[in-house]
Write a protein that holds these residues in place. Structure first.
Motif, mmCIF file in Angstrom:
data_model
loop_
_atom_site.group_PDB
_atom_site.id
_atom_site.type_symbol
_atom_site.label_atom_id
_atom_site.label_comp_id
_atom_site.label_asym_id
_atom_site.label_seq_id
_atom_site.Cartn_x
_atom_site.Cartn_y
_atom_site.Cartn_z
ATOM 1 N N LEU A 28 0.828 -1.206 0.000
ATOM 2 C CA LEU A 28 0.000 0.000 0.000
ATOM 3 C C LEU A 28 0.863 1.258 0.000
ATOM 4 C CD1 LEU A 28 -2.952 -0.894 2.398
ATOM 5 C CD2 LEU A 28 -3.056 -0.510 -0.062
ATOM 6 N N THR A 29 1.994 1.198 0.673
ATOM 7 C CA THR A 29 2.926 2.332 0.659
ATOM 8 C C THR A 29 3.378 2.619 -0.769
ATOM 9 O OG1 THR A 29 3.715 1.830 2.899
ATOM 10 C CG2 THR A 29 5.129 3.207 1.523
ATOM 11 N N VAL A 30 3.690 1.564 -1.508
ATOM 12 C CA VAL A 30 4.088 1.717 -2.909
ATOM 13 C C VAL A 30 2.940 2.322 -3.719
ATOM 14 C CG1 VAL A 30 4.695 0.450 -5.014
ATOM 15 C CG2 VAL A 30 5.787 -0.135 -2.835
ATOM 16 N N LEU A 31 1.722 1.850 -3.481
ATOM 17 C CA LEU A 31 0.558 2.385 -4.194
ATOM 18 C C LEU A 31 0.385 3.876 -3.933
ATOM 19 C CD1 LEU A 31 -2.049 2.188 -5.836
ATOM 20 C CD2 LEU A 31 -3.213 1.421 -3.741
ATOM 21 N N PHE A 32 0.522 4.300 -2.688
ATOM 22 C CA PHE A 32 0.376 5.721 -2.355
ATOM 23 C C PHE A 32 1.396 6.572 -3.118
ATOM 24 C CE2 PHE A 32 -1.081 4.175 2.104
ATOM 25 C CZ PHE A 32 -2.321 3.831 1.587
ATOM 26 N N ILE A 33 2.610 6.056 -3.211
ATOM 27 C CA ILE A 33 3.666 6.797 -3.917
ATOM 28 C C ILE A 33 3.361 6.866 -5.412
ATOM 29 C CG2 ILE A 33 6.124 6.850 -4.493
ATOM 30 C CD1 ILE A 33 6.655 5.453 -1.792
ATOM 31 N N TYR A 34 2.847 5.778 -5.981
ATOM 32 C CA TYR A 34 2.465 5.788 -7.393
ATOM 33 C C TYR A 34 1.372 6.827 -7.658
ATOM 34 C CZ TYR A 34 5.055 1.493 -8.527
ATOM 35 O OH TYR A 34 6.041 0.559 -8.758
ATOM 36 N N ILE A 35 0.410 6.907 -6.762
ATOM 37 C CA ILE A 35 -0.676 7.877 -6.935
ATOM 38 C C ILE A 35 -0.115 9.301 -6.900
ATOM 39 C CG2 ILE A 35 -2.751 8.849 -5.867
ATOM 40 C CD1 ILE A 35 -3.516 6.013 -5.019
ATOM 41 N N ILE A 36 0.831 9.553 -6.000
ATOM 42 C CA ILE A 36 1.457 10.877 -5.936
ATOM 43 C C ILE A 36 2.143 11.201 -7.259
ATOM 44 C CG2 ILE A 36 3.305 12.243 -4.875
ATOM 45 C CD1 ILE A 36 2.733 10.789 -2.245
ATOM 46 N N MET A 37 2.932 10.262 -7.774
ATOM 47 C CA MET A 37 3.668 10.504 -9.016
ATOM 48 C C MET A 37 2.713 10.755 -10.187
ATOM 49 S SD MET A 37 7.021 8.009 -8.943
ATOM 50 C CE MET A 37 6.108 6.472 -8.876
ATOM 51 N N ALA A 38 1.665 9.943 -10.288
ATOM 52 C CA ALA A 38 0.708 10.112 -11.380
ATOM 53 C C ALA A 38 -0.006 11.453 -11.274
ATOM 54 C CB ALA A 38 -0.310 8.970 -11.363
ATOM 55 N N ALA A 39 -0.423 11.816 -10.066
ATOM 56 C CA ALA A 39 -1.144 13.076 -9.870
ATOM 57 C C ALA A 39 -0.258 14.277 -10.192
ATOM 58 C CB ALA A 39 -1.655 13.164 -8.434
ATOM 59 N N MET A 40 1.024 14.202 -9.855
ATOM 60 C CA MET A 40 1.917 15.329 -10.120
ATOM 61 C C MET A 40 2.204 15.474 -11.614
ATOM 62 S SD MET A 40 2.332 16.811 -7.254
ATOM 63 C CE MET A 40 0.619 16.315 -6.962
ATOM 64 N N TRP A 41 2.381 14.355 -12.318
ATOM 65 C CA TRP A 41 2.605 14.467 -13.765
ATOM 66 C C TRP A 41 1.340 14.959 -14.458
ATOM 67 C CZ3 TRP A 41 1.335 12.838 -18.703
ATOM 68 C CH2 TRP A 41 2.316 13.083 -19.676
ATOM 69 N N ASN A 42 0.185 14.513 -13.977
ATOM 70 C CA ASN A 42 -1.082 14.972 -14.524
ATOM 71 C C ASN A 42 -1.286 16.456 -14.263
ATOM 72 O OD1 ASN A 42 -3.526 14.440 -15.915
ATOM 73 N ND2 ASN A 42 -4.637 14.333 -13.993
ATOM 74 N N THR A 43 -0.751 16.954 -13.151
ATOM 75 C CA THR A 43 -0.835 18.381 -12.847
ATOM 76 C C THR A 43 -0.147 19.187 -13.937
ATOM 77 O OG1 THR A 43 -0.867 17.983 -10.458
ATOM 78 C CG2 THR A 43 -0.178 20.170 -11.183
ATOM 79 N N LEU A 44 1.035 18.739 -14.333
ATOM 80 C CA LEU A 44 1.792 19.440 -15.370
ATOM 81 C C LEU A 44 1.178 19.251 -16.759
ATOM 82 C CD1 LEU A 44 5.630 18.989 -14.776
ATOM 83 C CD2 LEU A 44 4.292 21.092 -14.656
ATOM 84 N N ALA A 45 1.036 18.001 -17.178
ATOM 85 C CA ALA A 45 0.625 17.720 -18.554
ATOM 86 C C ALA A 45 -0.885 17.794 -18.748
ATOM 87 C CB ALA A 45 1.139 16.346 -18.963
ATOM 88 N N GLY A 46 -1.638 17.209 -17.824
ATOM 89 C CA GLY A 46 -3.075 17.141 -17.992
ATOM 90 C C GLY A 46 -3.783 18.464 -17.799
ATOM 91 N N PHE A 47 -3.373 19.198 -16.769
ATOM 92 C CA PHE A 47 -4.043 20.458 -16.461
ATOM 93 C C PHE A 47 -3.269 21.675 -16.952
ATOM 94 C CE2 PHE A 47 -5.545 17.523 -13.088
ATOM 95 C CZ PHE A 47 -6.889 17.526 -13.424
ATOM 96 N N GLY A 48 -1.972 21.507 -17.192
ATOM 97 C CA GLY A 48 -1.171 22.642 -17.625
ATOM 98 C C GLY A 48 -0.622 22.557 -19.033
ATOM 99 N N GLY A 49 -0.761 21.384 -19.663
ATOM 100 C CA GLY A 49 -0.249 21.237 -21.023
ATOM 101 C C GLY A 49 1.265 21.222 -21.111
#
Length: 333
Positions: free
Chosen positions: A39-60
């Motif tokens: 679960l610790t690994v899963l939490f870290i994966y979610i953080i990484m995905a959300a941060m990349w989505n912040t840049l590319a998904g919402f900011g282009g």
């Protein structure tokens, strides 16, 4: 005509999220060590995905160099703990320092556009890798262990890392949610859609993109520091590998680019595939590539994007929803 920022689905989702958070907090009381570590690994994966989505998904801002901040987060944690500071305090301090470092980095990187920005970030990550290798403390690619963790028992260490990852993920997702619903979030999405049009209505693209860049850098650095804590060893070539960004891209594209739920769903799917098929060796990587390609061809909006388009379901609304808008209403306008 009514403008809403929530719906029946989001209200139910909020209740589920609160219940799930409470369950995850008390989970260590009866869960096995393996469950907590996974679960610790899963939490870290979610953080990484959300941060990349912040840049590319919402900011282009499509970056293939986010491993720069992941690696710097881990490296800075090593450096701070070497000064005698608790590793769990060092994790937070490292993320903050990398976030501060990303400010001057953003000043010149955000002048690059599209592919230039993507490649520029990858080049910068490679430079960061080389510079870290020059630090005598790291011993080149031999690396070093986070020996400061040895002051804690294995059980306490596992619990602290689990809770740190859970709280970090929750805080970052909550922060991202409120940022996206703020004027800055709306401005960033306007810049993504048409920067010139956004600039013409008074939006400052450079300032808005800079804050999103810093937020993503901070979150990614925090993920790197947390990964170091659960892995306990640091090798530059591992943490500065472009593979990390490839994982982020996979999670976001499969889940749904530019959708809050998409990054989380993508991380869950990636975690499940890794858990079940990681022992397949090279075929595991081939499978990931095939899934990403198929999603790009047949589900360009990602899995959650397809669900949202067909069923009209939004669990975490970050924009506005207009209801009661009819043809007569438009004519009267």
């Amino acid at each position: 005509m009514n403008i809403k920022r929530s719906n029946a689905y989001s209200q139910v989702t909020l209740s589920i999220i609160i219940a799930l958070f409470i369950a995850l907090i008390i989970l260590p009381s009866f869960a096995s060590n393996d469950v907590m570590e996974r679960l610790t690994v899963l939490f870290i994966y979610i953080i990484m995905a959300a941060m990349w989505n912040t840049l590319a998904g919402f900011g282009g801002l499509v970056s293939i160099g986010q491993q720069l901040f992941l690696g710097l987060g881990a490296y800075t944690t090593i450096r701070i703990t070497d000064m005698g500071i608790s590793p769990f305090i060092a994790i937070v301090l490292a993320a903050c320092l990398v976030g501060l470092l990303s400010w001057p980095i953003s000043t010149f990187m955000l002048r690059l556009k599209a592919g230039e920005f993507a490649i520029g970030m990858w080049v910068l990550a490679s430079i960061g890798h080389l510079l870290v290798n020059l630090d005598p403390l790291i011993q080149g690619e031999t690396g070093i262990s986070l020996i400061a963790l040895n002051q804690y028992s294995i059980e306490s260490r596992r619990l602290f890392i689990y809770l740190a990852a859970l709280l970090s993920m929750s805080a970052l997702l909550l922060g991202l949610f409120y940022v996206l619903r703020s004027r800055a979030g709306i401005a960033m999405q306007a810049i993504r859609d048409n920067e010139e049009a956004a600039d013409s209505i008074g939006v400052d693209p450079e300032r808005v993109k800079k804050w999103f860049f810093i937020f993503a850098a901070f979150g990614t650095a925090l993920a790197g520091a947390l990964w170091l804590a659960q892995a306990s060893s640091f090798q530059p070539k591992t943490y500065f590998s472009v593979q990390w960004t490839a994982y982020m891209i996979f999670m976001v594209l499969v889940g749904g680019l530019g959708r809050f739920e998409g990054a989380i769903l993508g991380a869950l799917l990636f975690f499940a595939v890794e858990t079940w098929f990681a022992t397949a060796g090279v075929w595991y990587l081939v499978g990931l590539g095939a899934v990403a390609m198929l999603c790009s061809l047949f589900l360009p909006k990602g899995i959650w994007g397809a669900i949202e388009s067909k069923l009209g379901i939004t669990l975490v609304p970050v924009g506005y929803q207009v209801t009661g808008l009819t043809t007569d209403t438009l004519k009267n306008k």
